[in-house]
Design an enzyme around this catalytic site. Structure first.
Site, PDB file in Angstrom:
ATOM      1  N   SER A 141       0.888  -0.998   0.044  1.00  0.00           N
ATOM      2  CA  SER A 141       0.204   0.120   0.086  1.00  0.00           C
ATOM      3  C   SER A 141       0.814   1.372  -0.007  1.00  0.00           C
ATOM      4  CB  SER A 141      -0.785  -0.136   1.314  1.00  0.00           C
ATOM      5  OG  SER A 141      -1.472   1.184   1.488  1.00  0.00           O
ATOM      6  N   TYR A 154      -2.243  -1.052  10.551  1.00  0.00           N
ATOM      7  CA  TYR A 154      -2.200  -1.220   9.108  1.00  0.00           C
ATOM      8  C   TYR A 154      -0.693  -0.645   8.583  1.00  0.00           C
ATOM      9  CZ  TYR A 154      -3.808  -1.061   4.192  1.00  0.00           C
ATOM     10  OH  TYR A 154      -4.068  -1.231   2.898  1.00  0.00           O
TER      11      TYR A 154
END
Ligand code: NAD
Length: 259
Positions: A141, A154
């Protein structure tokens, strides 16, 4: 291009993982799907993908359970003969300030994103080394390269996955294996739809304003990256033209990390 290769894609019953499964099946790879979903969905996906004249199966391994992750790789090797391509894609999100972050969410995110990638890579590498060919793609990401507030688990897991990517690349550099990270900005999948809903409720804003002013605030193009764009990059990384790309973290983020 990928005839006689087998790909395991974790978390491929939805979103980006499913997009990658479609692209790799179209290129001729046999596919082991993984992820949650009812029987009707899994049957439908199997029929859709096998129309490309490839074999398709689904394995229900839960990425929070190391023994199941290892079984996913072993069972694929038994069913198809090899695991040539491993896409570590399964992921979840939870948004909260760190002093309120639920411990079980922290652990689930580390297990699903980071630890499962370690266990799957560890299990798949011996076969890849033996055959002298392999592709490992970690779905990271932009949050593997930069942080945002309220996404501590995350961001931590994705930064860790960048480290794993580099280390695996160095350890396999002379073995015909590459290991890379794809780092998308926002892609419109169920994972992001949930965040749109949550932010709309939290800020009492309509969805279109949440998308533009909250979700896409950091993405200079002001549009979502498409699943097919991420899948095309994954397919490219599987090809011969990408054999010297290893240890890379490749942004596909509309300019987010150029700031
Ligand atoms: P998604 O919610 O559409 O898909 C997630 C998949 O993971 C599903 O198939 C789900 O069943 C599976 N999954 C979840 N928990 C699991 C578990 N415990 N065991 C096995 N499978 C499990 O999400 P997505 O947006 O397609 O995300 C895919 C990956 O891409 C994730 O790693 C995510 O962090 C990453 N990513 C997404 C975006 C985005 O904007 N959507 C951006 C950057 C990175």
């Amino acid at each position: 291009m990928l005839n006689n290769k087998t790909a395991v894609i974790t978390g491929s019953t939805s979103g980006i993982g499913l997009g990658i499964a479609r692209a790799l099946a179209q290129a001729g790879a046999n596919i082991m799907l993984n992820g949650f979903g009812d029987n009707a969905l899994i049957v439908r996906l199997g029929l859709e993908l096998s129309a490309h004249d490839v074999q398709v199966r689904h394995h229900a391994a839960d990425m929070t359970k190391p023994a199941e992750v290892t079984a996913l790789i072993r069972d694929t090797e038994s069913a198809f003969g090899s695991v040539d391509i491993l896409v570590n894609n399964a992921g979840i999100q939870h948004v909260a300030p760190i002093d309120e972050f639920p411990e079980e969410k922290w652990s689930a995110i580390q297990n699903i994103i980071l630890n499962s990638s370690f266990h799957a890579t560890k299990a798949a590498l011996p076969g890849m080394k033996q055959r002298g060919w392999g592709r490992i793609i970690n779905l990271v990401s932009a949050h593997g390269l930069v942080a945002s507030p309220f996404k501590s688990a995350y961001v931590t897991a994705k930064h860790g996955l960048v480290g794993l990517t580099k280390t695996v690349a160095l350890e396999t550099a002379e073995s015909g294996i590459t290991c890379n990270a794809i780092c998308p900005g926002y892609v419109r999948t169920p994972l992001v739809e949930n965040q749109i809903e949550a932010q709309a409720a939290a800020h009492n804003l309509p969805r279109d304003r949440v998308i533009r002013e909250v979700i896409l605030a950091a993405q200079p193009t002001k549009r979502f990256v498409e699943i097919e764009e991420v899948a095309a990059l994954a397919l490219y990384l599987c090809g011969d033209a990408a054999k010297s790309i290893t240890g890379a973290s490749i942004p596909i983020d509309g300019g987010w990390t150029a700031r």
